[in-house]
Write an enzyme that holds these catalytic residues in place. Structure first.
Site, PDB file in Angstrom:
ATOM      1  N   GLY A   1      43.179  38.147  46.804  1.00 55.56           N
ATOM      2  CA  GLY A   1      43.244  37.761  45.400  1.00 55.56           C
ATOM      3  C   GLY A   1      43.705  36.324  45.265  1.00 55.56           C
ATOM      4  O   GLY A   1      43.475  35.506  46.151  1.00 55.56           O
ATOM      5  N   GLU A   2      44.337  36.021  44.155  1.00 55.46           N
ATOM      6  CA  GLU A   2      44.853  34.678  43.855  1.00 55.46           C
ATOM      7  C   GLU A   2      43.741  33.657  43.630  1.00 55.46           C
ATOM      8  O   GLU A   2      44.003  32.511  43.317  1.00 55.46           O
ATOM      9  CB  GLU A   2      45.789  34.159  44.971  1.00 55.46           C
ATOM     10  CG  GLU A   2      46.960  35.066  45.268  1.00 55.46           C
ATOM     11  CD  GLU A   2      47.777  34.616  46.481  1.00 55.46           C
ATOM     12  OE1 GLU A   2      47.604  33.452  46.932  1.00 55.46           O
ATOM     13  OE2 GLU A   2      48.580  35.412  46.985  1.00 55.46           O
ATOM     14  N   GLY A   3      42.491  34.056  43.813  1.00 53.29           N
ATOM     15  CA  GLY A   3      41.385  33.109  43.749  1.00 53.29           C
ATOM     16  C   GLY A   3      41.076  32.457  45.076  1.00 53.29           C
ATOM     17  O   GLY A   3      40.302  31.498  45.144  1.00 53.29           O
TER      18      GLY A   3
ATOM     19  N   VAL B   1      46.999  30.552  47.789  1.00 52.66           N
ATOM     20  CA  VAL B   1      46.333  29.767  46.767  1.00 52.66           C
ATOM     21  C   VAL B   1      46.786  28.310  46.820  1.00 52.66           C
ATOM     22  O   VAL B   1      45.979  27.391  46.602  1.00 52.66           O
ATOM     23  CB  VAL B   1      46.574  30.382  45.369  1.00 52.66           C
ATOM     24  CG1 VAL B   1      48.049  30.325  44.971  1.00 52.66           C
ATOM     25  CG2 VAL B   1      45.706  29.714  44.328  1.00 52.66           C
TER      26      VAL B   1
ATOM     27  N   HIS C   1      42.091  25.132  39.059  1.00 55.01           N
ATOM     28  CA  HIS C   1      42.275  26.537  39.410  1.00 55.01           C
ATOM     29  C   HIS C   1      43.364  27.123  38.527  1.00 55.01           C
ATOM     30  O   HIS C   1      44.485  26.621  38.480  1.00 55.01           O
ATOM     31  CB  HIS C   1      42.687  26.669  40.887  1.00 55.01           C
ATOM     32  CG  HIS C   1      42.744  28.095  41.354  1.00 55.01           C
ATOM     33  ND1 HIS C   1      41.622  28.780  41.749  1.00 55.01           N
ATOM     34  CD2 HIS C   1      43.783  28.960  41.483  1.00 55.01           C
ATOM     35  CE1 HIS C   1      41.966  30.017  42.114  1.00 55.01           C
ATOM     36  NE2 HIS C   1      43.275  30.141  41.952  1.00 55.01           N
TER      37      HIS C   1
END
Length: 340
Positions: free
Chosen positions: A306-308, A93, A57
Site C-alpha cells: 500500500g502507501e502508493g 513511500v 503523491h
C-alpha cells in the site's frame, strides 16, 4: 456530493500522435507498451509533447470501524504510528518519493489518534475513524461530501504548483475489507473471490473476515460508497475525480486504490481514461478487479504494502514513455531509411 466535469479524452489528435510515434527512429511498434502509454498520456494532455512536471503523491490516512471485528492481523494503532513514521522519512513511500522526485503530502483525514500537532502531517481530520459498518453506515452523507471535497482541494493544491501527474496512497488498517465489498458490489463477483489476506491473515483469519463481511453485506441498505468506505478512500475518490477533470495523469496503486478507482468510475465512467494502473499486487482479487475494469497493470512485483508504493515504482516506465515522445529522434532528422 460535489459535481465534476469529466469528459472522455478527445481522440481527434490520435492520428497525429500515432504518426509521431511511428516516425521515431525505431521499427514500428517496437517499443510496445511504452507506445501505448505515450498515446494515452498525449491524449490526456492533448499534446504531442507531454509532460510529467511536478509529480505529487498524496498519502491519506484513516481508520476503520470494521477493524473492531478482527478482520485484520494488524491493530489500528499501526495507522497512527506509521503516519508519524512517514514524517520522519522512514516509510517505503518516503524512499520511493525521494527516488523519483515526487512531492509527498501526508494527510490525516480520519486517523483514530490526535496528530494535529505532528509536524509534516496535513490535518484534514473528519472523525477519528469510521463507524463499524457491520452495524451501521461507516459515515454520514455530510462526512462523505466533506471527504470528496478534501480530495478535490488537495489536487487543486498540487495543480497550483504545476503538477501534471498524481499518485495516491493510503494508510488505514482494515481498508482491504471495504475494498473487497466494493469490488463485490460493483463487479458482481462472488464475495469470497474478493477477499484476501490483507496484511497477513492466515486461513482461519480469512474465513472469519469472509463471515464478517458477508453479514455486513447481508445487512446493508443504502449507498455503498458511504456505507462501507473509509475517509481516506473517499478522499482518494475525490482526488481522482478532480485530477481527471483537470486532465492530470493518475497513477493508480494496488488493491485499495484500484477499488477506489473502480468506485470513481461508477460515478464518472470517463475518469478511467485518465488512469494508469501501475501494478497488480498479491492481494487476492486484485487481478480479477483489474480484469473487470478492462485494465492491465504495468508491473507484477508481488507488492502488497500500500502507501502508493506500486505507483511510485512504476513511474520510471511512465517517464520512459514520455521521454520517448520528447527526446527520441525521427527518421527524417536522423537521415535513416525507414526499415519497416
Amino acid at each position: 456530493m460535489k459535481q465534476f466535469s469529466i469528459q472522455s479524452v478527445d481522440r481527434a489528435l490520435q492520428p497525429a500522435i500515432q504518426a509521431k510515434i511511428d516516425n521515431l527512429n525505431k521499427p514500428k511498434g517496437s517499443l510496445g507498451l511504452l507506445e501505448e502509454l505515450a498515446m494515452q498520456i498525449c491524449l490526456i494532455q492533448q499534446s504531442l509533447e507531454p509532460s510529467l512536471a511536478h509529480p505529487c503523491h498524496l498519502l491519506l490516512g484513516g481508520d476503520h470501524g470494521i477493524e473492531r471485528e478482527g478482520v485484520s492481523v494488524s491493530p489500528r494503532c499501526v495507522t497512527w504510528q506509521q503516519m508519524i513514521n512517514f514524517t520522519h522519512g522512514g516509510g517505503g513511500v518516503n524512499m520511493f518519493c525521494r527516488q523519483h522526485g515526487f512531492k509527498l503530502r501526508i494527510v490525516d483525514v480520519g486517523v483514530d489518534y490526535d496528530l494535529s500537532d505532528v509536524d509534516g502531517i496535513i490535518d484534514r481530520k473528519i472523525a477519528r475513524g469510521t463507524r463499524n459498518f457491520l452495524h451501521e453506515p461507516a459515515m454520514t452523507e455530510q462526512e462523505f461530501d466533506r471527504a470528496i471535497q478534501i480530495g478535490s482541494d488537495l489536487v487543486d493544491d498540487c495543480i497550483s504548483e504545476g503538477c501534471r501527474v498524481l499518485s495516491i496512497g493510503e494508510m488505514g488498517i482494515a481498508n482491504t475489507s471495504p475494498s473487497s465489498i466494493w469490488m463485490h458490489l460493483f463487479t458482481d463477483l462472488p464475495l469470497q473471490d474478493c477477499i484476501g489476506a490483507g496484511a497477513g491473515l492466515d486461513t482461519p483469519g480469512i474465513r472469519h473476515k469472509y463471515e464478517v463481511l458477508s453479514e455486513a453485506v447481508r445487512r446493508f441498505r443504502g449507498e455503498p460508497l458511504s456505507y462501507f468506505g473509509g475517509y481516506e478512500m473517499i478522499t482518494a475518490i475525490g482526488a481522482m475525480l478532480k485530477a481527471a477533470e483537470k486532465h492530470l495523469v493518475i497513477l493508480v496503486d494496488g488493491f485499495i486504490m484500484t477499488a477506489c478507482a473502480l468506485a470513481a468510475v461508477q460515478l464518472y465512467p470517463a475518469a478511467q481514461d485518465y488512469m494508469i494502473f501501475t501494478h497488480c499486487g498479491d492481494e487476492s482479487g486484485h487481478k480479477r478487479m483489474l480484469n473487470a475494469m478492462g485494465a492491465s497493470a504495468l508491473l507484477h512485483l508481488g507488492l502488497r504494502l500500500g502507501e502508493g508504493t506500486g505507483a511510485l515504482c512504476a513511474f520510471p516506465i511512465v517517464d520512459s514513455a514520455v521521454r520517448m515522445m520528447n527526446e527520441m529522434n525521427n527518421f527524417d532528422n536522423a537521415q535513416i531509411t525507414k526499415y519497416f
